[in-house]
Design an enzyme around this catalytic site. Structure first.
Site, PDB file in Angstrom:
ATOM      1  N   TYR A   1     -39.278 -25.011   4.909  1.00  0.00           N
ATOM      2  CA  TYR A   1     -40.024 -24.410   6.022  1.00  0.00           C
ATOM      3  C   TYR A   1     -41.341 -25.148   6.247  1.00  0.00           C
ATOM      4  O   TYR A   1     -41.602 -25.637   7.346  1.00  0.00           O
ATOM      5  CB  TYR A   1     -40.280 -22.945   5.687  1.00  0.00           C
ATOM      6  CG  TYR A   1     -40.932 -22.139   6.783  1.00  0.00           C
ATOM      7  CD1 TYR A   1     -40.225 -21.755   7.921  1.00  0.00           C
ATOM      8  CD2 TYR A   1     -42.264 -21.737   6.671  1.00  0.00           C
ATOM      9  CE1 TYR A   1     -40.820 -20.988   8.916  1.00  0.00           C
ATOM     10  CE2 TYR A   1     -42.861 -20.973   7.656  1.00  0.00           C
ATOM     11  CZ  TYR A   1     -42.143 -20.593   8.778  1.00  0.00           C
ATOM     12  OH  TYR A   1     -42.738 -19.830   9.756  1.00  0.00           O
TER      13      TYR A   1
ATOM     14  N   GLN B   1     -46.681 -41.088  22.645  1.00  0.00           N
ATOM     15  CA  GLN B   1     -45.770 -42.157  23.066  1.00  0.00           C
ATOM     16  C   GLN B   1     -45.183 -41.913  24.455  1.00  0.00           C
ATOM     17  O   GLN B   1     -44.986 -42.846  25.219  1.00  0.00           O
ATOM     18  CB  GLN B   1     -44.639 -42.271  22.029  1.00  0.00           C
ATOM     19  CG  GLN B   1     -43.885 -43.585  22.069  1.00  0.00           C
ATOM     20  CD  GLN B   1     -42.876 -43.652  20.918  1.00  0.00           C
ATOM     21  OE1 GLN B   1     -43.108 -43.134  19.832  1.00  0.00           O
ATOM     22  NE2 GLN B   1     -41.748 -44.291  21.172  1.00  0.00           N
TER      23      GLN B   1
HETATM   24  P1  NAD Z   1     -37.543 -14.268  13.548  1.00  0.00           P
HETATM   25  O1  NAD Z   1     -36.741 -14.708  12.402  1.00  0.00           O
HETATM   26  O2  NAD Z   1     -37.573 -12.826  13.901  1.00  0.00           O
HETATM   27  O3  NAD Z   1     -37.145 -15.069  14.854  1.00  0.00           O
HETATM   28  C1  NAD Z   1     -36.657 -16.381  14.855  1.00  0.00           C
HETATM   29  C2  NAD Z   1     -35.581 -16.486  15.920  1.00  0.00           C
HETATM   30  O4  NAD Z   1     -35.088 -17.821  15.966  1.00  0.00           O
HETATM   31  C3  NAD Z   1     -34.380 -15.589  15.628  1.00  0.00           C
HETATM   32  O5  NAD Z   1     -34.012 -14.910  16.796  1.00  0.00           O
HETATM   33  C4  NAD Z   1     -33.312 -16.566  15.171  1.00  0.00           C
HETATM   34  O6  NAD Z   1     -31.997 -16.085  15.400  1.00  0.00           O
HETATM   35  C5  NAD Z   1     -33.670 -17.777  15.986  1.00  0.00           C
HETATM   36  N1  NAD Z   1     -33.190 -19.049  15.421  1.00  0.00           N
HETATM   37  C6  NAD Z   1     -33.301 -19.487  14.143  1.00  0.00           C
HETATM   38  N2  NAD Z   1     -32.775 -20.714  14.024  1.00  0.00           N
HETATM   39  C7  NAD Z   1     -32.313 -21.065  15.258  1.00  0.00           C
HETATM   40  C8  NAD Z   1     -31.662 -22.202  15.776  1.00  0.00           C
HETATM   41  N3  NAD Z   1     -31.351 -23.244  15.007  1.00  0.00           N
HETATM   42  N4  NAD Z   1     -31.337 -22.206  17.106  1.00  0.00           N
HETATM   43  C9  NAD Z   1     -31.611 -21.153  17.885  1.00  0.00           C
HETATM   44  N5  NAD Z   1     -32.220 -20.044  17.446  1.00  0.00           N
HETATM   45  C10 NAD Z   1     -32.576 -19.999  16.136  1.00  0.00           C
HETATM   46  O7  NAD Z   1     -39.031 -14.798  13.278  1.00  0.00           O
HETATM   47  P2  NAD Z   1     -40.375 -14.558  14.088  1.00  0.00           P
HETATM   48  O8  NAD Z   1     -41.299 -13.842  13.201  1.00  0.00           O
HETATM   49  O9  NAD Z   1     -40.088 -14.022  15.430  1.00  0.00           O
HETATM   50  O10 NAD Z   1     -40.921 -16.051  14.204  1.00  0.00           O
HETATM   51  C11 NAD Z   1     -40.812 -16.799  15.411  1.00  0.00           C
HETATM   52  C12 NAD Z   1     -41.448 -18.168  15.213  1.00  0.00           C
HETATM   53  O11 NAD Z   1     -42.816 -18.028  14.847  1.00  0.00           O
HETATM   54  C13 NAD Z   1     -40.789 -19.000  14.115  1.00  0.00           C
HETATM   55  O12 NAD Z   1     -40.730 -20.336  14.537  1.00  0.00           O
HETATM   56  C14 NAD Z   1     -41.734 -18.867  12.952  1.00  0.00           C
HETATM   57  O13 NAD Z   1     -41.697 -19.981  12.103  1.00  0.00           O
HETATM   58  C15 NAD Z   1     -43.081 -18.729  13.660  1.00  0.00           C
HETATM   59  N6  NAD Z   1     -44.038 -18.002  12.807  1.00  0.00           N
HETATM   60  C16 NAD Z   1     -43.944 -16.647  12.662  1.00  0.00           C
HETATM   61  C17 NAD Z   1     -44.830 -15.988  11.838  1.00  0.00           C
HETATM   62  C18 NAD Z   1     -44.777 -14.491  11.654  1.00  0.00           C
HETATM   63  O14 NAD Z   1     -45.542 -13.956  10.828  1.00  0.00           O
HETATM   64  N7  NAD Z   1     -43.976 -13.758  12.378  1.00  0.00           N
HETATM   65  C19 NAD Z   1     -45.818 -16.701  11.147  1.00  0.00           C
HETATM   66  C20 NAD Z   1     -45.859 -18.090  11.310  1.00  0.00           C
HETATM   67  C21 NAD Z   1     -44.981 -18.729  12.159  1.00  0.00           C
END
Ligand code: NAD
Ligand code: UDP
Length: 325
Positions: free
Chosen positions: A147, A164
């Site tokens: 991650y 780029q």
């Molecule tokens: P979540 O797991 O609820 O949502 C992630 C979504 O992405 C899900 O709907 C999942 O099915 C989808 N997904 C995963 N891999 C995929 C792929 N290869 N193709 C298409 N869809 C895919 O998590 P979240 O809390 O909603 O987080 C959303 C984003 O924010 C993420 O990128 C996460 O890294 C980032 N983030 C969240 C937090 C937090 O505290 N919630 C903190 C830091 C970063």
């Protein structure tokens, strides 16, 4: 209303994505939600499916995608340590191959793209609170690296496509966010503690519980992300989070009090490389985006507890809903 745009939200059926889709529709935009439903759920967006300006694509961003759009919010990636370590190779592919695909799409159609980066790019930080200039302390060999390092590569890719190819990028470093629509089985600390407290199960403190986190309510987070996307020139990276820092054990006690639960606390081993402290320095967001969180932890927790109570009631009434994906 400002100009109507067509906006692609990858990961749009997840926790943050579903709130974002909702707000963008409320603001009069056309929203395309692309999700592979790994951790997301149709339940989160069921109420949007009949909206004239909402479209759902079952799509995995590791595969190329071509859709006409003006903006892309790239949120696709599991965020809970439990889920992103379930299939670490897939997690890395999502943040690297998936990022290349989304940047390629942005380049091709001339869209602005916002990457949902994370405080995890700082690893187990030695500088506290963390400013954007801090380069981080990440263990490349750790089970968390799929991650952390994935998201670091994603940021590097954004910068390279920008330099780029002139792609119009935005990088948000998101700190721990909580609120309604977190999955009951998501495994993150706020959802775990609330569900355990409401069920009368022991609250699982990993390690001593002295490690800290800073929790941002989802509505504040969505506003921060939209402000960054809409800024005419500033592209970050910028921390988006709530600087109210709290040790995990104190969080557990607060949740016990707010739920009036009689659950006890129990100890479990601390996961490898679990950051000891985390708190955003949000001075950049305050100056550039005129953004800061408005919802104090106690109020946000009450909203979240109320939502989980409804979920658990519905689950008891319809046990089949447990596997909602
Ligand atoms: P979540 O797991 O609820 O949502 C992630 C979504 O992405 C899900 O709907 C999942 O099915 C989808 N997904 C995963 N891999 C995929 C792929 N290869 N193709 C298409 N869809 C895919 O998590 P979240 O809390 O909603 O987080 C959303 C984003 O924010 C993420 O990128 C996460 O890294 C980032 N983030 C969240 C937090 C937090 O505290 N919630 C903190 C830091 C970063
Ligand atoms: N944690 C905990 N009990 C749980 C879940 C998490 O004590 O049931 C701790 C975890 O070890 C970490 C913090 O709470 O120190 C936040 O964990 P989370 O998985 O929510 O997110 P992270 O910030 O580690 O990505």
């Amino acid at each position: 209303m400002a100009e109507r745009k067509t906006i692609l939200v990858t990961g749009g059926s997840g926790f943050l994505g579903s709130h974002l889709c909702e707000v963008l529709l409320e603001r009069g935009h056309d929203v395309i939600c692309a999700d592979n439903f790994f951790t997301g759920s149709k339940e989160n967006i069921r109420h949007l499916l009949t909206h004239d300006h909402f479209e759902l694509l079952r799509h995995d961003i590791v595969e190329p995608l071509y859709v006409e759009c003006d903006e892309i919010y790239n949120l696709a990636c599991p965020a809970s340590p439990v889920h992103y370590q379930e299939n670490p190779i897939k997690t890395i592919k999502t943040s690297t191959v998936g990022m290349v695909n989304m940047l390629g799409l942005a380049k091709r159609v001339g869209a602005r793209i916002l990457q949902a980066s994370t405080s995890e790019v700082y690893g187990d930080p030695e500088v506290h609170p963390q400013p954007e200039t801090y380069r981080g302390n990440v263990n490349v060999l750790s089970p968390r690296a799929c991650y952390d390092e994935g998201k670091r590569v994603a940021e590097a890719l954004c910068m390279d496509y920008h330099r780029q190819n002139g792609v119009d990028i935005r990088i948000a470093r998101i700190f721990n966010t909580y609120g309604p629509r977190m999955d009951l089985n998501d495994g993150r600390v706020v959802s775990n503690f609330i569900v355990q407290a409401l069920r009368g199960d022991p609250l699982t403190i990993y390690g001593q519980g002295t490690q800290t986190r800073s929790f941002c309510y989802v509505d504040d987070m969505i506003e921060g992300l939209i402000r960054l996307m809409e800024h005419p020139t500033f592209f970050g990276p910028v921390n988006v989070g709530n600087p109210e820092e709290i040790p995990v054990r104190i969080l557990a006690e607060q949740i016990l009090r707010l739920t009036r639960s009689r659950s006890r606390l129990t100890r479990k081993p601390l996961p490898a490389d679990d950051p000891r402290q985390r708190c955003p320095d949000i001075r950049l967001a305050k100056t550039k985006l005129r953004w800061e969180p408005r919802v104090p932890l106690e109020r946000g927790l009450k909203e979240t507890i109320a939502w989980f109570k409804t979920q658990l009631r519905e689950e008891r009434a319809q046990p089949a809903r447990r596997t909602k994906r």
